[in-house]
Design a protein around this motif. Structure first.
Motif, short mmCIF file in Angstrom:
data_model
loop_
_atom_site.label_atom_id
_atom_site.label_comp_id
_atom_site.label_asym_id
_atom_site.label_seq_id
_atom_site.Cartn_x
_atom_site.Cartn_y
_atom_site.Cartn_z
N LEU A 1 71.70 -32.41 43.64
CA LEU A 1 72.24 -32.59 42.40
C LEU A 1 71.51 -33.15 41.33
O LEU A 1 70.47 -34.12 41.53
CB LEU A 1 73.15 -33.70 42.66
N LEU A 2 71.15 -32.19 40.38
CA LEU A 2 70.48 -32.66 39.07
C LEU A 2 71.31 -33.25 38.12
O LEU A 2 72.16 -32.73 37.41
CB LEU A 2 69.77 -31.56 38.72
N CYS A 3 71.21 -34.78 37.89
CA CYS A 3 71.92 -35.47 37.15
C CYS A 3 71.30 -35.91 35.80
O CYS A 3 70.17 -36.19 35.79
CB CYS A 3 72.39 -36.63 38.01
N LEU A 4 72.03 -35.82 34.98
CA LEU A 4 71.51 -36.45 33.64
C LEU A 4 72.45 -37.66 33.21
O LEU A 4 73.69 -37.81 33.58
CB LEU A 4 72.06 -35.59 32.38
N LEU A 5 71.85 -38.70 32.79
CA LEU A 5 72.22 -40.07 32.85
C LEU A 5 72.01 -40.54 31.41
O LEU A 5 71.05 -40.54 30.95
CB LEU A 5 71.75 -41.11 33.97
N ASP A 6 73.23 -41.39 31.47
CA ASP A 6 72.94 -42.06 29.87
C ASP A 6 72.61 -43.39 29.83
O ASP A 6 72.36 -44.13 28.99
CB ASP A 6 74.47 -42.21 29.24
N CYS A 7 72.58 -43.87 30.98
CA CYS A 7 71.90 -45.42 31.47
C CYS A 7 71.26 -45.40 32.74
O CYS A 7 71.28 -44.52 33.53
CB CYS A 7 73.11 -46.09 31.46
N TYR A 8 70.31 -46.38 32.75
CA TYR A 8 69.57 -46.43 34.05
C TYR A 8 70.64 -47.24 35.06
O TYR A 8 71.25 -48.13 34.81
CB TYR A 8 68.52 -47.62 33.56
N VAL A 9 70.37 -46.64 36.08
CA VAL A 9 71.25 -47.05 37.29
C VAL A 9 70.46 -47.45 38.50
O VAL A 9 69.89 -46.65 38.89
CB VAL A 9 72.49 -46.00 37.66
N TYR B 1 73.07 -27.77 36.83
CA TYR B 1 72.18 -26.98 37.95
C TYR B 1 71.12 -26.01 37.24
O TYR B 1 71.37 -25.72 36.08
CB TYR B 1 72.85 -26.18 39.05
N LEU B 2 70.14 -25.91 37.88
CA LEU B 2 69.01 -25.13 37.23
C LEU B 2 69.32 -23.74 36.99
O LEU B 2 69.70 -22.97 37.85
CB LEU B 2 67.68 -25.46 37.75
N TYR B 3 69.28 -23.25 35.66
CA TYR B 3 69.60 -21.95 35.27
C TYR B 3 68.50 -21.19 35.00
O TYR B 3 67.31 -21.76 34.42
CB TYR B 3 70.55 -21.86 34.16
N PRO B 4 68.23 -19.86 35.45
CA PRO B 4 69.33 -19.08 36.29
C PRO B 4 69.32 -19.58 37.60
O PRO B 4 68.32 -19.96 38.22
CB PRO B 4 68.87 -17.69 36.24
N GLY B 5 70.46 -19.60 38.35
CA GLY B 5 70.65 -20.08 39.66
C GLY B 5 72.20 -20.04 40.05
O GLY B 5 72.84 -19.64 39.20
N ARG B 6 72.48 -20.65 40.91
CA ARG B 6 73.82 -20.60 41.48
C ARG B 6 74.51 -21.93 41.27
O ARG B 6 73.87 -23.00 41.77
CB ARG B 6 74.00 -19.99 42.94
N ARG B 7 75.61 -21.68 40.86
CA ARG B 7 76.41 -23.19 40.72
C ARG B 7 76.59 -23.70 41.92
O ARG B 7 77.57 -23.06 42.61
CB ARG B 7 77.40 -22.98 39.92
N ARG B 8 76.53 -24.93 42.66
CA ARG B 8 76.90 -25.19 43.87
C ARG B 8 77.99 -26.28 43.71
O ARG B 8 78.85 -26.44 44.61
CB ARG B 8 75.57 -25.91 44.49
N GLU B 9 77.98 -27.19 42.89
CA GLU B 9 79.04 -28.06 42.78
C GLU B 9 79.77 -27.77 41.46
O GLU B 9 79.52 -27.14 40.51
CB GLU B 9 78.29 -29.50 42.04
N ARG B 10 81.10 -27.77 41.87
CA ARG B 10 82.07 -27.26 41.02
C ARG B 10 81.92 -28.21 39.64
O ARG B 10 81.81 -29.53 39.86
CB ARG B 10 83.71 -27.69 41.61
N GLY B 11 82.10 -27.59 38.50
CA GLY B 11 81.97 -28.38 37.19
C GLY B 11 80.56 -28.50 36.92
O GLY B 11 80.40 -28.96 35.74
N ALA B 12 79.45 -28.06 37.63
CA ALA B 12 78.09 -28.41 37.25
C ALA B 12 77.66 -27.38 36.15
O ALA B 12 78.11 -26.37 36.00
CB ALA B 12 77.13 -28.23 38.36
N ILE B 13 77.01 -27.92 35.28
CA ILE B 13 76.53 -27.30 34.14
C ILE B 13 75.24 -26.70 34.09
O ILE B 13 74.42 -27.43 34.60
CB ILE B 13 76.77 -28.33 32.56
#
Ligand SMILES: O=C(O)CCC(=O)C(=O)O
Ligand SMILES: [Fe+2]
Length: 463
Positions: free
Chosen positions: A333-341, A369-381
């Motif tokens: 999961l490649l996550c973009l975060l708005d805050c430090y967690v 998810y890194l494009y081009p590539g396959r979307r593994r998680e539903r809703g992943a951008i």
């Protein structure tokens, strides 16, 4: 419309003109702006040349003896009369030290005084950018001192005002009186410096053509720093000082290339994100930094990248990036975060990572998810990493990734990798020709991970 007798027609503009003049008459101008600034150990000291020695006074802890010594080190203050410098104790009675004979740690920029002058006296929102405050001298008004009504001599055509900082000493009298266009106002400096429980300096800034007078000091010493205020052009980049940037606009070429990329129907056909790992690291205080505000502190080409995206109508935001590699599944999961967690490193053990991730980030997390590539998680951008690489993403484990050597040991604020993320619209909404849009479909390509494992060309390994 007019009821006037024939031949005495009132012109159509007469009433509007009167209305305007009446409104103009009501326009009231601020004669001066004032405030107080707290002193602290970094700003409270004054060093001055005494007879054969240098002395120091700490205005957080000043004694009567300090002040009488300072007063003795002063020259009688002169003033201008008929373009001559004169001493006349019936007009001005005060002591002065020229700026070459003392050093003060109180800085009108750092203490916010210049910003206040800019915003309040000049009504300028572009705080602090175009004022120069030039230290002029230090004055001591002992008992019986005063300065009768005068205007301040302009030192150049760009001088607009004067700033007086009154240091916190116990005194009576010495109020500053302003007179302008029939209006009079009084600023009681003695009351202002003693109005706070901790030592505060008072400041007053005014347009130097406004007539003003210092009333007699009845007791104690009134110590002031005076500054001339000038309008100055915002600083220009230095010409040929040290390293010279390359000729031409380096971004122009880049911008046209990015535009070309956007024109391609198969580049993020349904929309997605472009991400750039920024070239500089940015200080983050995990407990308090608002990541989106880092946008206003970008440095070097990082700012240019942001501006370039905006010129191409791509909305930008600043994110932290974090890669979670779950032990229980093979989808990263490649996550973009708005805050430090905190605690992200424990997530690789959790079963429903996505749910848990949204909970601990309070929804401030975008799964991509890194494009081009396959979307593994539903809703992943889909996200195209335009600058940066897999190793950088994996390395971005927050605290582990900053230089171990700073010029000072601090742990509350650390350097962190930051990503500039630009939102790319679906191809059909990007404003290019429709015929191309029909061919735009999500490609069937390598898996996200295969792609993640691919090193990008401009990957710079970190030590
Ligand atoms: O000390 C003050 O408040 C004002 C002094 C002043 O007007 C001057 O030095 O020209
Ligand atoms: Fe003055």
């Amino acid at each position: 419309m007019s009821t006037a007798t024939p031949g005495l027609q009132i012109p159509a503009w007469a009433v509007p003109l009167l209305n305007f003049k009446q409104a103009l008459n009501k326009l009231q101008e601020l004669q001066y702006c004032t405030g107080t600034v707290p002193l602290n150990p970094e700003s409270s000291k004054l060093f001055y040349e005494g007879p054969n020695t240098v002395r120091v006074i700490d205005f957080m802890n000043v004694t009567e003896e300090d002040l009488s010594r300072l007063s003795l080190a002063c020259q009688p203050a002169s003033f201008g009369r008929d373009q001559q410098d004169v001493y006349d104790e019936t007009y001005r009675k005060a002591g002065k030290l020229d700026a070459t004979h003392f050093v003060t740690a109180l800085n009108p920029w750092a203490s916010g005084i210049v910003d206040t002058v800019n915003q309040v006296l000049l009504g300028n929102r572009d705080a602090g950018k175009s004022i120069k405050a030039e230290l002029y001298n230090l004055n001591v008004y002992g008992p019986g001192s005063f300065f009768k009504s005068h205007v301040d001599t302009p030192h150049g055509d760009n001088m607009f005002g004067s700033l007086v900082i009154v240091l916190p000493t116990k005194h009576e009298g010495g109020s500053l009186v302003f007179r302008h266009e029939g209006q009079e106002s009084v600023f009681d400096t003695a009351a202002t410096v003693s109005s706070e429980r901790t030592p505060h300096a008072a400041f007053v800034a005014f347009f130097s053509d406004v007539e003003h007078e210092v009333l007699e000091v009845k007791s104690g010493y009134r110590v002031t720093l005076t500054y001339n205020l000038y309008f100055v052009d915002p600083p220009k980049p230095p010409a040929n000082l040290g390293v010279v940037p390359a000729e031409g606009d380096p971004m122009l070429n880049l911008k046209s290339k990015l535009l070309k990329l956007l024109e391609i129907p198969t580049m993020l056909p349904q929309g997605g994100l472009f991400a750039f790992r920024l070239k500089h690291k940015y200080p983050i205080t995990p407990s308090s930094t608002i990541i989106s505000e880092v946008a206003s502190r970008l440095k070097g080409t990082d700012v240019m990248l942001k501006e370039m995206c905006e010129e191409l109508s791509l909305d930008t935001s600043i994110k932290l990036m974090y890669l979670i590699e779950p032990e229980l599944s093979d989808s990263k999961l490649l996550c973009l975060l708005d805050c430090y967690v905190d605690g992200l490193e424990d997530l690789d053990q959790v079963e429903d990572i996505k749910q848990e991730l949204l909970a601990i980030t309070q929804g401030q997390c975008t799964i991509t998810y890194l494009y081009p590539g396959r979307r593994r998680e539903r809703g992943a951008i889909p996200l195209v990493l335009l600058q940066g690489s897999k190793s950088a993403v994996e390395g971005n484990m927050f605290t582990t990734k900053y230089m171990a050597y700073g010029n000072e040991a601090r742990v509350d604020t650390i350097y962190n990798d930051i990503y500039l993320v630009a939102k790319v619209k679906p191809f059909k909404d990007r404003g290019f020709s429709d015929s191309e849009a029909e061919t735009a479909e999500e490609p069937e390509e390598a898996t996200a991970e295969e792609d993640l494992d691919e090193e990008s060309e401009n990957d710079t390994e970190e030590e």
